[in-house]
Design a protein around this motif. Structure first.
Motif, PDB file in Angstrom:
ATOM      1  N   ASN A  72       0.849  -1.180   0.000  1.00 50.87           N
ATOM      2  CA  ASN A  72       0.000   0.000   0.000  1.00 50.87           C
ATOM      3  C   ASN A  72       0.886   1.232   0.000  1.00 50.87           C
ATOM      4  N   ARG A 100      -5.361   1.139   1.841  1.00 50.61           N
ATOM      5  CA  ARG A 100      -5.860   0.135   0.914  1.00 50.61           C
ATOM      6  C   ARG A 100      -4.714  -0.756   0.458  1.00 50.61           C
ATOM      7  N   TYR A 159     -11.690  -3.526   6.047  1.00 52.42           N
ATOM      8  CA  TYR A 159     -11.593  -3.854   4.627  1.00 52.42           C
ATOM      9  C   TYR A 159     -12.411  -5.111   4.324  1.00 52.42           C
ATOM     10  N   TRP A 160     -12.935  -5.150   3.133  1.00 54.23           N
ATOM     11  CA  TRP A 160     -13.520  -6.371   2.596  1.00 54.23           C
ATOM     12  C   TRP A 160     -12.733  -6.762   1.331  1.00 54.23           C
ATOM     13  N   TYR A 161     -12.397  -8.041   1.261  1.00 51.49           N
ATOM     14  CA  TYR A 161     -11.745  -8.598   0.086  1.00 51.49           C
ATOM     15  C   TYR A 161     -12.503  -9.852  -0.347  1.00 51.49           C
ATOM     16  N   PHE A 192      -9.708  -6.552  -3.863  1.00 48.40           N
ATOM     17  CA  PHE A 192     -10.214  -5.509  -2.978  1.00 48.40           C
ATOM     18  C   PHE A 192     -11.649  -5.166  -3.327  1.00 48.40           C
ATOM     19  N   TYR A 226     -13.313  -0.289   1.509  1.00 50.40           N
ATOM     20  CA  TYR A 226     -12.476   0.067   2.650  1.00 50.40           C
ATOM     21  C   TYR A 226     -13.155   1.186   3.429  1.00 50.40           C
ATOM     22  N   GLN A 242     -12.620   3.831   6.724  1.00 50.37           N
ATOM     23  CA  GLN A 242     -11.635   4.411   7.624  1.00 50.37           C
ATOM     24  C   GLN A 242     -12.316   5.472   8.475  1.00 50.37           C
ATOM     25  N   CYS A 278     -12.708 -10.323   5.601  1.00 50.30           N
ATOM     26  CA  CYS A 278     -12.736  -9.028   6.258  1.00 50.30           C
ATOM     27  C   CYS A 278     -11.431  -8.854   7.019  1.00 50.30           C
ATOM     28  N   SER A 338      -9.137  -5.780   9.573  1.00 50.29           N
ATOM     29  CA  SER A 338      -9.159  -4.484  10.245  1.00 50.29           C
ATOM     30  C   SER A 338      -7.754  -4.082  10.644  1.00 50.29           C
ATOM     31  N   ALA A 390      -2.821  -5.223   8.534  1.00 56.69           N
ATOM     32  CA  ALA A 390      -4.208  -5.649   8.568  1.00 56.69           C
ATOM     33  C   ALA A 390      -4.311  -7.048   9.154  1.00 56.69           C
TER      34      ALA A 390
END
Lengths: 113, 113
Positions: free
Chosen positions: A94, A100, B33-35, B45, B48, B50, B92, B94, B102
């Motif tokens: 990132n 991200r 985040y979700w992936y 990705f 996201y 924040q 997911c 964080s 993450a």
């Protein structure tokens, strides 16, 4: 946006062999670099990371990675693998100031006892 | 909790139905985040969050996908009118503000039949 390339998606090697997984990224600015590992049936976990300072980073389980800025690379190495290193390895990057994470497609590593 | 928690761990749904996937991040983590992880495709990705900032939705593949984060904590990823190509593991993660490492959950394996 940054992107990450990992080659040799499937790697098979014997115990005690050396491992090197390539990772190249495309982004012109300052980056943070990561290697994540996913053991069979487990969640992704951090292996090592580079934010700044010494470009040779030591991680868990004897892994290390070297950041070479001129080559936009962050290759992962382990001198002598064990059967328990069988896993999928992901490189991620990132940009500073942007959480991200962009991931590569992963390397599936199988270590044969 | 000690880690990122996702539910359900597995979900089988019929094509055309809506599904909701839940993520409980690590307490105090402001970034979420979700992936999506598909076989051989690495981590894609999706979105996201924040803090109180507008989410980065640039990774959502279509308008059938949406996500929200209530109270800066729990997040729900909703997929409407599911299609077979939505079948994947949804991950997911964080992290804390200023620390870009993450932490990932175990994921939800979604199968659309």
């Amino acid at each position: 946006a940054q992107s990450v390339s990992q080659h040799n998606h499937h790697v098979i090697l014997s115990e005690a062999a050396s491992l090197e997984l390539g990772c190249n990224y495309s982004y012109g600015g300052t980056v943070n670099l990561f290697w994540y590992v996913q053991y069979p049936g487990q969640h992704l976990q951090l292996l090592l990371k580079y934010f700044s300072g010494d470009p040779l980073v030591k991680g868990i389980k004897g892994f290390e990675a070297e950041f070479i800025k001129s080559k936009f690379s962050f290759n992962l190495r382990k001198p002598s693998v064990q059967w328990s290193d069988t896993a999928e390895y992901f490189c991620a990057v990132n940009a500073h100031g942007n959480n991200r994470l962009a991931f590569g497609k992963g390397n599936q590593v199988v270590v044969i006892p | 909790g000690a880690g990122v928690s996702q539910s359900p761990s597995n979900k089988v749904t019929e094509k055309g139905k809506d599904v909701e996937l839940r993520c409980d991040p690590i307490s105090g983590h402001t970034a979420l985040y979700w992936y999506r992880q598909s076989l051989g495709q690495g981590l894609e990705f999706l979105i996201y969050f924040q803090g109180n900032s507008a989410p980065d939705k640039s990774g959502l593949p279509s308008d059938r996908f949406s996500a929200e984060r209530t109270g800066g904590s729990v997040s729900t990823l909703t997929i409407q009118r599911t299609q077979q190509e939505d079948s994947a593991v949804y991950l997911c993660a964080s992290s804390t503000l200023g620390d870009t490492e993450a932490f990932f959950g175990q994921g939800t394996r979604l199968t659309v039949v």
